[in-house]
Design a protein around this motif. Structure first.
Motif, PDB file in Angstrom:
ATOM      1  N   LEU A  31      -4.265  92.928   0.393  1.00  0.00           N
ATOM      2  CA  LEU A  31      -3.898  94.275  -0.048  1.00  0.00           C
ATOM      3  C   LEU A  31      -4.772  94.727  -1.209  1.00  0.00           C
ATOM      4  O   LEU A  31      -5.182  95.896  -1.276  1.00  0.00           O
ATOM      5  N   ARG A  32      -5.080  93.815  -2.122  1.00  0.00           N
ATOM      6  CA  ARG A  32      -5.928  94.143  -3.266  1.00  0.00           C
ATOM      7  C   ARG A  32      -7.332  94.552  -2.783  1.00  0.00           C
ATOM      8  O   ARG A  32      -7.918  95.518  -3.263  1.00  0.00           O
ATOM      9  N   ALA A  33      -7.861  93.807  -1.827  1.00  0.00           N
ATOM     10  CA  ALA A  33      -9.193  94.120  -1.298  1.00  0.00           C
ATOM     11  C   ALA A  33      -9.193  95.466  -0.574  1.00  0.00           C
ATOM     12  O   ALA A  33     -10.125  96.264  -0.733  1.00  0.00           O
ATOM     13  N   GLY A  64     -22.787  92.986  -8.933  1.00  0.00           N
ATOM     14  CA  GLY A  64     -22.903  91.545  -9.167  1.00  0.00           C
ATOM     15  C   GLY A  64     -21.738  90.741  -8.644  1.00  0.00           C
ATOM     16  O   GLY A  64     -21.465  89.648  -9.142  1.00  0.00           O
ATOM     17  N   VAL A  65     -21.052  91.245  -7.641  1.00  0.00           N
ATOM     18  CA  VAL A  65     -19.938  90.507  -7.045  1.00  0.00           C
ATOM     19  C   VAL A  65     -20.504  89.246  -6.398  1.00  0.00           C
ATOM     20  O   VAL A  65     -21.489  89.305  -5.654  1.00  0.00           O
ATOM     21  N   GLY A  66     -19.916  88.100  -6.686  1.00  0.00           N
ATOM     22  CA  GLY A  66     -20.389  86.826  -6.149  1.00  0.00           C
ATOM     23  C   GLY A  66     -20.208  86.736  -4.641  1.00  0.00           C
ATOM     24  O   GLY A  66     -19.385  87.439  -4.044  1.00  0.00           O
ATOM     25  N   ALA A  67     -20.977  85.851  -4.030  1.00  0.00           N
ATOM     26  CA  ALA A  67     -20.939  85.697  -2.575  1.00  0.00           C
ATOM     27  C   ALA A  67     -19.544  85.361  -2.043  1.00  0.00           C
ATOM     28  O   ALA A  67     -19.122  85.945  -1.035  1.00  0.00           O
ATOM     29  N   PRO A  68     -18.770  84.454  -2.668  1.00  0.00           N
ATOM     30  CA  PRO A  68     -17.438  84.173  -2.124  1.00  0.00           C
ATOM     31  C   PRO A  68     -16.517  85.406  -2.130  1.00  0.00           C
ATOM     32  O   PRO A  68     -15.818  85.669  -1.149  1.00  0.00           O
ATOM     33  N   LEU A  74     -15.174  91.257   2.894  1.00  0.00           N
ATOM     34  CA  LEU A  74     -15.606  91.604   4.247  1.00  0.00           C
ATOM     35  C   LEU A  74     -14.690  90.985   5.293  1.00  0.00           C
ATOM     36  O   LEU A  74     -14.457  91.580   6.344  1.00  0.00           O
ATOM     37  N   THR A  75     -14.153  89.811   5.012  1.00  0.00           N
ATOM     38  CA  THR A  75     -13.202  89.185   5.929  1.00  0.00           C
ATOM     39  C   THR A  75     -11.942  90.036   6.050  1.00  0.00           C
ATOM     40  O   THR A  75     -11.401  90.214   7.146  1.00  0.00           O
ATOM     41  N   VAL A  76     -11.492  90.576   4.925  1.00  0.00           N
ATOM     42  CA  VAL A  76     -10.320  91.462   4.933  1.00  0.00           C
ATOM     43  C   VAL A  76     -10.619  92.705   5.764  1.00  0.00           C
ATOM     44  O   VAL A  76      -9.813  93.112   6.611  1.00  0.00           O
ATOM     45  N   LEU A  77     -11.774  93.311   5.533  1.00  0.00           N
ATOM     46  CA  LEU A  77     -12.142  94.509   6.291  1.00  0.00           C
ATOM     47  C   LEU A  77     -12.312  94.189   7.774  1.00  0.00           C
ATOM     48  O   LEU A  77     -11.943  94.997   8.633  1.00  0.00           O
ATOM     49  N   TYR A  96     -22.529  89.411   5.730  1.00  0.00           N
ATOM     50  CA  TYR A  96     -22.003  88.387   4.837  1.00  0.00           C
ATOM     51  C   TYR A  96     -23.139  87.805   3.985  1.00  0.00           C
ATOM     52  O   TYR A  96     -24.292  87.787   4.404  1.00  0.00           O
ATOM     53  N   GLN A  97     -22.791  87.332   2.802  1.00  0.00           N
ATOM     54  CA  GLN A  97     -23.762  86.777   1.868  1.00  0.00           C
ATOM     55  C   GLN A  97     -23.736  85.249   1.938  1.00  0.00           C
ATOM     56  O   GLN A  97     -22.711  84.651   2.222  1.00  0.00           O
TER      57      GLN A  97
END
Length: 143
Positions: A31-33, A64-68, A74-77, A96-97
């Motif tokens: 939900l946050r994502a 600068g959002v980290g890869a994880p 993106l998994t949420v989307l 994906y990064q």
């Protein structure tokens, strides 16, 4: 979009997460994502375009959002566009990064020699223990 439609979409998203069997903490994170994506868009995510999705990914990268975290969002989307609001064309635009691999610190031959020479006490007991630990590739906690 009407104001009544957005809560219905959120309710469907919650139901889809329950059907999938996601834990409450995971649902909160999902939900946050989705909230972050919706705020970025300024409108309901079911009407987002592939170009807006691309811009969101670029914005995350620039901040600068980290890869994880990037991949998590993106998994949420991906879940949203596969289950709640089926739009397979959106999933094709998700990139994906890869997490950067950290290279371990390797001591030089001189540094190893200094460590072995600094072994406390008389005799070879500690020097031998340090040599075996280093030669065996043991971590400090394993010694």
């Amino acid at each position: 979009m009407t104001d009544r439609y957005v809560p219905a979409l959120r309710q469907r998203f919650l139901e889809d997460m329950r059907i999938k069997g996601l834990q409450p903490k995971t649902q909160t994170m999902y939900l946050r994502a989705m909230r972050e994506f919706t705020r970025y868009l300024g409108h309901s995510p079911d009407s987002a375009t592939p170009e807006e999705l691309r811009a969101f990914q670029l914005d995350m990268k620039e901040r600068g959002v980290g890869a994880p975290t990037f991949n998590n969002r993106l998994t949420v989307l991906s879940f949203f566009y596969a289950t709640t609001c089926p739009r397979p064309e959106m999933k094709r635009h998700m990139r994906y990064q890869r997490a950067a691999k950290k290279i371990p610190v390797v001591l030089s031959a001189e540094e190893v020699t200094r460590i072995l020479e600094a072994a406390p006490g008389p005799g070879l007991r500690y020097r031998a223990a340090f040599s075996v630990a280093y030669g065996g590739g043991l971590r400090a906690s394993e010694v």
